[in-house]
Scaffold this active site. Structure first.
Site, PDB file in Angstrom:
ATOM      1  N   ASN A 153       0.811  -1.225   0.000  1.00  0.00           N
ATOM      2  CA  ASN A 153       0.000   0.000   0.000  1.00  0.00           C
ATOM      3  C   ASN A 153       0.839   1.267   0.000  1.00  0.00           C
ATOM      4  O   ASN A 153       0.388   2.305  -0.455  1.00  0.00           O
ATOM      5  CB  ASN A 153      -1.019  -0.014   1.147  1.00  0.00           C
ATOM      6  CG  ASN A 153      -0.387  -0.186   2.492  1.00  0.00           C
ATOM      7  OD1 ASN A 153       0.742  -0.661   2.611  1.00  0.00           O
ATOM      8  ND2 ASN A 153      -1.094   0.182   3.532  1.00  0.00           N
ATOM      9  N   GLY A 229       2.276  -5.412   7.603  1.00  0.00           N
ATOM     10  CA  GLY A 229       1.284  -6.136   6.813  1.00  0.00           C
ATOM     11  C   GLY A 229       0.131  -6.589   7.671  1.00  0.00           C
ATOM     12  O   GLY A 229      -0.235  -5.918   8.648  1.00  0.00           O
ATOM     13  N   SER A 230      -0.418  -7.744   7.331  1.00  0.00           N
ATOM     14  CA  SER A 230      -1.626  -8.207   8.017  1.00  0.00           C
ATOM     15  C   SER A 230      -1.309  -8.781   9.400  1.00  0.00           C
ATOM     16  O   SER A 230      -0.184  -9.242   9.657  1.00  0.00           O
ATOM     17  CB  SER A 230      -2.311  -9.275   7.168  1.00  0.00           C
ATOM     18  OG  SER A 230      -1.489 -10.407   7.074  1.00  0.00           O
ATOM     19  N   GLY A 234       1.752 -11.214  10.563  1.00  0.00           N
ATOM     20  CA  GLY A 234       2.575 -10.670  11.647  1.00  0.00           C
ATOM     21  C   GLY A 234       2.672 -11.622  12.815  1.00  0.00           C
ATOM     22  O   GLY A 234       3.748 -11.830  13.385  1.00  0.00           O
ATOM     23  N   GLU A 251       4.405  -4.102  12.412  1.00  0.00           N
ATOM     24  CA  GLU A 251       3.478  -2.978  12.260  1.00  0.00           C
ATOM     25  C   GLU A 251       2.259  -3.523  11.528  1.00  0.00           C
ATOM     26  O   GLU A 251       2.350  -3.835  10.342  1.00  0.00           O
ATOM     27  CB  GLU A 251       4.183  -1.878  11.452  1.00  0.00           C
ATOM     28  CG  GLU A 251       3.459  -0.580  11.443  1.00  0.00           C
ATOM     29  CD  GLU A 251       3.084  -0.163  12.834  1.00  0.00           C
ATOM     30  OE1 GLU A 251       1.890  -0.006  13.071  1.00  0.00           O
ATOM     31  OE2 GLU A 251       3.991  -0.055  13.697  1.00  0.00           O
ATOM     32  N   CYS A 285      -3.164   1.614   6.473  1.00  0.00           N
ATOM     33  CA  CYS A 285      -3.369   1.015   7.799  1.00  0.00           C
ATOM     34  C   CYS A 285      -4.020   2.019   8.736  1.00  0.00           C
ATOM     35  O   CYS A 285      -4.598   1.645   9.750  1.00  0.00           O
ATOM     36  CB  CYS A 285      -2.084   0.454   8.357  1.00  0.00           C
ATOM     37  SG  CYS A 285      -0.699   1.535   8.189  1.00  0.00           S
ATOM     38  N   GLU A 465       7.934   2.744  14.188  1.00  0.00           N
ATOM     39  CA  GLU A 465       8.741   3.127  13.047  1.00  0.00           C
ATOM     40  C   GLU A 465       8.856   4.645  13.068  1.00  0.00           C
ATOM     41  O   GLU A 465       8.135   5.329  13.778  1.00  0.00           O
ATOM     42  CB  GLU A 465       8.056   2.693  11.761  1.00  0.00           C
ATOM     43  CG  GLU A 465       7.694   1.223  11.795  1.00  0.00           C
ATOM     44  CD  GLU A 465       7.990   0.508  10.513  1.00  0.00           C
ATOM     45  OE1 GLU A 465       9.167   0.365  10.173  1.00  0.00           O
ATOM     46  OE2 GLU A 465       7.031   0.095   9.857  1.00  0.00           O
TER      47      GLU A 465
HETATM   48  P1  NDP Z   1       0.380  -9.867   4.040  1.00  0.00           P
HETATM   49  O1  NDP Z   1       0.541  -9.554   5.472  1.00  0.00           O
HETATM   50  O2  NDP Z   1       0.211 -11.293   3.683  1.00  0.00           O
HETATM   51  O3  NDP Z   1       1.633  -9.314   3.203  1.00  0.00           O
HETATM   52  C1  NDP Z   1       2.555  -8.347   3.646  1.00  0.00           C
HETATM   53  C2  NDP Z   1       3.970  -8.771   3.284  1.00  0.00           C
HETATM   54  O4  NDP Z   1       4.294  -9.991   3.947  1.00  0.00           O
HETATM   55  C3  NDP Z   1       4.174  -9.059   1.798  1.00  0.00           C
HETATM   56  O5  NDP Z   1       5.494  -8.726   1.428  1.00  0.00           O
HETATM   57  C4  NDP Z   1       3.976 -10.552   1.731  1.00  0.00           C
HETATM   58  O6  NDP Z   1       4.543 -11.153   0.595  1.00  0.00           O
HETATM   59  C5  NDP Z   1       4.705 -10.975   2.993  1.00  0.00           C
HETATM   60  N1  NDP Z   1       4.350 -12.300   3.504  1.00  0.00           N
HETATM   61  C6  NDP Z   1       3.209 -13.012   3.317  1.00  0.00           C
HETATM   62  N2  NDP Z   1       3.279 -14.172   3.995  1.00  0.00           N
HETATM   63  C7  NDP Z   1       4.488 -14.212   4.608  1.00  0.00           C
HETATM   64  C8  NDP Z   1       5.160 -15.148   5.443  1.00  0.00           C
HETATM   65  N3  NDP Z   1       4.612 -16.311   5.786  1.00  0.00           N
HETATM   66  N4  NDP Z   1       6.392 -14.843   5.895  1.00  0.00           N
HETATM   67  C9  NDP Z   1       6.970 -13.681   5.556  1.00  0.00           C
HETATM   68  N5  NDP Z   1       6.401 -12.764   4.758  1.00  0.00           N
HETATM   69  C10 NDP Z   1       5.166 -13.013   4.301  1.00  0.00           C
HETATM   70  O7  NDP Z   1      -0.833  -8.998   3.479  1.00  0.00           O
HETATM   71  P2  NDP Z   1      -1.663  -9.159   2.122  1.00  0.00           P
HETATM   72  O8  NDP Z   1      -0.939  -8.492   1.026  1.00  0.00           O
HETATM   73  O9  NDP Z   1      -2.061 -10.590   1.898  1.00  0.00           O
HETATM   74  O10 NDP Z   1      -2.983  -8.331   2.494  1.00  0.00           O
HETATM   75  C11 NDP Z   1      -4.006  -8.938   3.256  1.00  0.00           C
HETATM   76  C12 NDP Z   1      -4.570  -7.985   4.278  1.00  0.00           C
HETATM   77  O11 NDP Z   1      -3.544  -7.544   5.131  1.00  0.00           O
HETATM   78  C13 NDP Z   1      -5.170  -6.696   3.754  1.00  0.00           C
HETATM   79  O12 NDP Z   1      -6.471  -6.845   3.331  1.00  0.00           O
HETATM   80  C14 NDP Z   1      -5.071  -5.803   4.938  1.00  0.00           C
HETATM   81  O13 NDP Z   1      -6.157  -6.047   5.815  1.00  0.00           O
HETATM   82  C15 NDP Z   1      -3.799  -6.250   5.601  1.00  0.00           C
HETATM   83  N6  NDP Z   1      -2.662  -5.367   5.256  1.00  0.00           N
HETATM   84  C16 NDP Z   1      -2.388  -4.389   6.126  1.00  0.00           C
HETATM   85  C17 NDP Z   1      -1.387  -3.508   5.850  1.00  0.00           C
HETATM   86  C18 NDP Z   1      -1.083  -2.415   6.796  1.00  0.00           C
HETATM   87  O14 NDP Z   1      -0.402  -1.454   6.420  1.00  0.00           O
HETATM   88  N7  NDP Z   1      -1.528  -2.508   8.025  1.00  0.00           N
HETATM   89  C19 NDP Z   1      -0.608  -3.552   4.608  1.00  0.00           C
HETATM   90  C20 NDP Z   1      -0.971  -4.668   3.760  1.00  0.00           C
HETATM   91  C21 NDP Z   1      -1.967  -5.521   4.097  1.00  0.00           C
HETATM   92  P3  NDP Z   1       3.629 -11.429  -0.697  1.00  0.00           P
HETATM   93  O15 NDP Z   1       3.141 -10.101  -1.140  1.00  0.00           O
HETATM   94  O16 NDP Z   1       4.565 -12.062  -1.639  1.00  0.00           O
HETATM   95  O17 NDP Z   1       2.508 -12.323  -0.246  1.00  0.00           O
END
Ligand code: NDP
Length: 502
Positions: A153, A229-230, A234, A251, A285, A465
């Site tokens: 994002n 991320g999610s 996390g 985060e 987020c 951060e």
């Molecule tokens: P993820 O948490 O899955 O992805 C974030 C990052 O983590 C990406 O680089 C992803 O790689 C990586 N990742 C995924 N699985 C693993 C793992 N097992 N070990 C290490 N790294 C991993 O989020 P999504 O993109 O699937 O989004 C899903 C939901 O997450 C959204 O709908 C939202 O609710 C939330 N989200 C929240 C964010 C925030 O800023 N708070 C930002 C993004 C998402 P890859 O892309 O290759 O899967």
């Protein structure tokens, strides 16, 4: 139409294809067009990247910090020069409208300059020792090899939040960006390479987090994992990291709310709500996915909000007439849209939007109408779960006490805001909101990089951060005592006579 690009890994100073020989596709979410074929890395690529980062650590940690900072300054200059091009690529790659993409790049520039300055700061402590002829001080030490795992994002800004403090403090990095935004990750690495970063200090591994992630996180050569991320991912990463006693900084999500009290400037609050709920198509987020409105102003507020939401123009983020771009992918679109029947089943009403538009050019992309849900109760799923799309839920309350109770009733604690003209209400709110970020008379988005960014409760694991707080994530404190008395001096035991001296 721009030609399709090939995006590769960057390991030990060289651009290389994935060891698997495979690629995956990078798609424009506004049109469905192919933008790039991307290296689909395997465990062997992660191993090489971590080995390169470990080798580089030995010299990089000894590279004078002010010189590290100078490389960051040069990177900031290059980003500034390439700002327009980077913003356009970002809009194409993940859909946010061009002015917001420029903002994302600017945030990356701000963070890069800010952390460049830390090359000449990185203050430690020098404190008096309790014994004579003894020196006591504490200084920062790099943690080691950092795995930076970032979301889609903020494809430039969030990577800089992690990579810049890590580098200026003398760590080396393996960068694993989101699979939806590999192009901006490649650009950032190109820029740091051009700015003069020695080989191996920053390595890029592209590919699916689900498959590479566990290998990277559990790799014995990685000392610190910094993740955004999610919540599910996390907590998964934290579990692995926790078992191995690694440093893990997470985060995660938010269920941010804007409170509008009966003494608020309602029109001003509307600007904040529309911007915070629908900006970046709600994929921040800190997005305002709840509006907590005092009953006395709720009806008028809802009418105006519905009117404003219906007027927002969906389209490609590259068009100047577009207010709201697509969401990042078809699976995100499905996920966002799945909340509409969930809301209705629980008794909420769709007052605006709620549809996936199928007309004309919009049918080719991943668009969701800006949506306002009303008749929402605080315990409904749409009031509790992160939707991460252009959807906001209005909850009505009867005063500040109930507003704060509802605000704090989710597991998240990232951002919130209050609209009020009453200074007492504002200060109570600032004190009692269980969030890491609080705004008064502004929306829930718009953090600046010189203050800590992060949340309470399940939004994270206690780290922050940005700002000075980020330095604590990417460094370890080392306390140093130098005894120049020439004799054994015992802390807490010797020197009693000094305490009784006149
Ligand atoms: P993820 O948490 O899955 O992805 C974030 C990052 O983590 C990406 O680089 C992803 O790689 C990586 N990742 C995924 N699985 C693993 C793992 N097992 N070990 C290490 N790294 C991993 O989020 P999504 O993109 O699937 O989004 C899903 C939901 O997450 C959204 O709908 C939202 O609710 C939330 N989200 C929240 C964010 C925030 O800023 N708070 C930002 C993004 C998402 P890859 O892309 O290759 O899967």
């Amino acid at each position: 139409m721009a030609s399709t690009q090939e995006l590769k890994n960057f390991i030990d100073g060289r651009w290389v294809a994935a060891s698997t020989g495979e690629t995956f596709e990078n798609i424009d979410p506004a049109t469905g067009e192919l933008i790039a074929n991307v290296a689909k890395s395997g465990a062997a690529d992660v191993d090489r990247a971590v080995e390169a980062a470990r080798r580089a650590l030995e010299s990089w940690r000894l590279y004078p910090a002010p010189k590290r900072g100078e490389i960051l300054y040069r990177a900031g200059e290059i980003m500034l020069r390439r700002k327009d091009e980077l913003a356009r690529e970002m809009t194409r790659e993940m859909g946010k409208v061009l002015p917001e993409a420029r903002g994302d790049v600017q945030e990356g520039i701000d963070m890069t300059y800010y952390m460049g300055g830390e090359g000449r700061r990185q203050f430690g402590d020098v404190v008096p020792a309790e014994l004579p002829n003894k020196w006591a001080m504490a200084m920062r030490n790099p943690v080691g090899v950092v795995a930076a795992i970032t979301p889609w994002n903020f494809p430039l800004a969030i990577p800089t939040w992690k990579i810049m403090p890590a580098l200026v403090l003398g760590n080396t990095v393996v960068f694993k960006p989101a699979s939806y935004t590999p192009m901006l990750a490649v650009r950032l690495v190109e820029i740091l390479d051009e700015a003069g970063l020695p080989k191996g200090v920053l390595n890029l591994v592209l590919g699916p987090g689900g498959e590479l992630g566990d290998h990277l996180v559990s790799h014995p050569g990685v000392d610190l994992v910094s993740f955004t991320g999610s919540s599910d991912t996390g907590s998964h990463i934290s579990e692995i990291g926790g078992r191995l006693l690694k440093r893990v900084s997470c985060e995660l999500g938010g269920k941010n709310a804007i409170v509008v009290l009966d003494d608020a400037d309602v029109d001003l609050s509307l600007d904040g709500i529309v911007w915070s709920a629908f900006g970046t198509s709600g994929q921040r987020c800190t997005a305002a996915s709840r509006v907590i409105a005092h009953r006395a102003v709720a009806n008028g507020l809802i009418d105006k909000l519905v009117g404003r939401a219906k007027k927002l123009r969906l389209g490609s983020g590259l068009e100047a007439s577009t207010d709201v771009g697509p969401v990042v992918s078809s699976s995100q679109l499905e996920r966002v849209h799945s909340f509409i029947p969930i809301a209705e089943k629980e008794g909420a009403t769709v007052a605006a939007g709620g549809r996936i538009p199928r007309e004309g050019a919009l049918a080719k992309g991943f668009f969701h109408e800006p949506t306002v849900l009303v008749d929402v109760k605080p315990n409904m799923r749409v009031a509790q779960e992160e939707i991460f799309g252009p959807v906001t839920a209005v909850i009505e309350v009867s005063g500040i006490d109930e507003a704060i109770k509802v605000l704090n009733s989710t597991k998240y604690g990232l951002s919130c805001s209050i609209y009020t003209r009453n200074v007492n209400n504002a200060f109570r709110f600032m004190r009692d909101a269980e969030t890491g970020i609080v705004y008064v008379n502004a929306g829930t988005i718009g953090a600046e990089i010189q203050l800590p960014f992060g949340g309470m409760k399940s939004t994270g694991n206690g780290h922050r951060e940005a700002g000075r707080a980020a330095l604590d994530v990417y460094s370890e404190w080392k306390s140093i005592y130098i005894d120049y008395s020439g004799k054994l001096q015992r802390a807490q035991m010797d020197g009693e006579e000094a305490k009784t001296a006149p």
